[in-house]
Design an enzyme around this catalytic site. Sequence first.
Site, PDB file in Angstrom:
ATOM      1  N   GLU A   1       6.330  -6.499   0.885  1.00 60.87           N
ATOM      2  CA  GLU A   1       5.321  -7.495   1.234  1.00 60.87           C
ATOM      3  C   GLU A   1       5.273  -8.581   0.163  1.00 60.87           C
ATOM      4  O   GLU A   1       5.175  -9.765   0.453  1.00 60.87           O
ATOM      5  CB  GLU A   1       3.952  -6.825   1.381  1.00 60.87           C
ATOM      6  CG  GLU A   1       2.906  -7.758   1.991  1.00 60.87           C
ATOM      7  CD  GLU A   1       1.592  -7.039   2.276  1.00 60.87           C
ATOM      8  OE1 GLU A   1       1.399  -5.906   1.777  1.00 60.87           O
ATOM      9  OE2 GLU A   1       0.774  -7.627   2.987  1.00 60.87           O
TER      10      GLU A   1
ATOM     11  N   THR B   1      -3.316  -8.124  10.532  1.00 62.00           N
ATOM     12  CA  THR B   1      -2.648  -9.171  11.297  1.00 62.00           C
ATOM     13  C   THR B   1      -1.928  -8.560  12.485  1.00 62.00           C
ATOM     14  O   THR B   1      -1.295  -7.516  12.338  1.00 62.00           O
ATOM     15  CB  THR B   1      -1.594  -9.891  10.433  1.00 62.00           C
ATOM     16  OG1 THR B   1      -2.144 -10.101   9.153  1.00 62.00           O
ATOM     17  CG2 THR B   1      -1.168 -11.213  11.046  1.00 62.00           C
TER      18      THR B   1
END
Lengths: 413, 366
Positions: A226, A143
């Site tokens: 995360e 990303t």
Amino acid sequence: MTPEAIRQEVLAFLETQFDPGLSLIEWRNRLVEGGWAAPHWPEAWFGRGFSVEQTRVVSEVFAEKQAVLAASIGPRGLAAETILAHGTDDQKARYLRPILTGEHAWCQLFSEPGSGSDLAGLSTKAERDGDHWMINGQKVWNTSAHHADFGILLARTDFDVPKHQGLSYFLIDMRQPGVEVRPLKQMNGHASFNEVFMTDARVPVIDLLGGEGQGWAVAATTLSYERQGFRRRHGQTAGQKGEGRLYEEYRQEVAIANEPYTWYPQREGRPDLVLKRARETGAIQDPVIRQEIAKLHALTKANELARVRADADRRSGSNEVIPAGSIGKLAASVIARQSAHVHTLISGANAMLSGEDSPEAGVVAETLISVPAISIAGGTDEIQKNIIAERVLGMPKDVRTDTGPFREIKRNG
Amino acid sequence: MSMALSPEQRQFKEATARFFSEVSPPAAVRAFMSGETGHDGPVWRRLAQELGLTGIHIPESLGGAGFGSVELGIACEAMGRTLYTGPFLSSSIMAGCAILRLGNDDAKARYLPGIASGEMVGALLLDSLESESAWGSGLKADEMQRLHGDIPIALGTQEATVVFALASSREGLALYRVLDATSKLAIDTRSALDPTRRIYRVQLDATPAERIGLCDRKAVNEFFNDLCIALAHEQIGGASALFDSTVEYTKVRFQFGRPIGSFQALKHRCADLLLELELAKSATYEAASILSRGEDGSEMASMAKAMASDVYMSVARAAIQLRGGIGFTWEDDTHLWFKRAKSSEMLFGSPNYHRERMMKCVEDAA
């Protein structure tokens, strides 16, 4: 510090320092100077050593005053926390501040085409070459890599030891000839991620994070943040409506950061649209469809209740309830699939259409072709089930065939 | 929203679980299956006197323990875990809750202390065990308060010392006490698929009765919710116990030189079941918690009953499948839970029935 003392100090700071006429970076430099950019960090590194509760007070005052916070969204937050935990003073000094000010964007270079669920089986190679490491290999699902200045990179420095022991963690400059970033188009037409090709890309030896061969332990820090969805939405609540240069630049930053995620609500199946669509189409009269809607409703509601129950249990300290997190991801997949199934039944032949031609101006169609992502992204359902079976239910581990030197393990390609 | 159990409730949960694993091991369940009587008197007395379970949900002023639906649920769950075969469901739940919800004050004073102490064993005749909306269609009271009807499936009637009935009258649905049952009440034992739950056929032909309460629709609905929530707790208790024993079995059964629980095919099935079980538990506990807060419980009661029914069957199927051939034998105990799961699935409304009932609530709310 008491909540009230924190409140007064933040208010005083914002009173004298906050000015929507500043540029975003100018303002965030003031934030860093004032010690309010990362209050939960240690005092030696831009912070105040605040607890979660104390930090929440700071965020609340910022939100109240529509004041913009330090940059934290996206992979840069993961990079910052990992550098803070494992970095040398030199690394912290060079990298943390531009992360907080938003001058540097970061991306995460972990997954590979040949290494999905089995992250520790990755094969991107890092070889020592004088005062540099030479990197060769390919990463995927990155990303924001197309506008990242730096990347957190996991690569293999030793092929002759068991797979977890041969990994090292690097901080790589993305703006160099050896790094090529290409968008990766998904089955739903969006390109939220990239592929990153590294051909003799170079990392100075001073940018090895943690020791050589310590990559897996360092990556564990990144992955744990995360999993917590670290500060994902933090900083996006304030200042959406304010006027002035600062707010304009901030809105632009948020828009860029959010751009890859526009379809994310659709991958969750959009159960929120089901009742409305069923009423509008008259499908709510169909006894078979009603059964399916009821199943979806029960799953959704019970999943909320399961989370509340697990939270209450944890607070009471009894720990009798299965942690919601471990089954929550599986539940999300089941709910998304059932919701897509119900949307299909409600839409009938209109489920064959997409875009403006289709129900809800394409939202339903996008849902039908985005739901397959939910049971893969962030760990497949199959891996999640293994984890639940082994850690929650105590079922025996599978027989392993990958414990020897990495070089001898069968792998792709 | 459902909260964690209080320390007292946790203690109560442990005590009930201990008690039923002691008094209701598989050997006791099997003795009931081959026995003549419907219930074990000494165990029933301990259950009533040591733990006060028979009147757990009955107010203290009426001789009960005065606890709410959460404690009642804990008790039902513990009984479900061990397939307890006593007449708790028929006496304390069916008869007890019917009188609490639908009986007049006089009836409460006359019958609830006996049910609470366990000295009186009640049973309730319902002409439908599938749907509360059908109640009164098959069992009718004439003007002389005599009952007429054929109840093809009745629970606990043989064991009962007092029989109640829900029948339609000229004034609407009403609760009756069947008077001196012997001559006009024909009770036949039927062959039950689930040997842990006796089933009777009861025929009433101008059976004398006394009306002890007129029912309004709301109270009938609440009574049906009571039945569903109690049974759902029993179901998740049974499902949890069976799931636990099945997971343990996969750890000790070796094939191909390794425990079968190390195979992903079995791990994934167990993880799926754990998810389904946790969701059903969450819905069921919330249903009890809503009742104790006095809110309208129909949506959650039906959600709980549907999910608990489905997960009990899912676990029961897997429990046999994962055990392989041994799981299909009479000697192994697994089929006892399988059969209880099957009979509970259809008792007080099928999962489909409850999903539809829940949908109506969702539509009304939206």
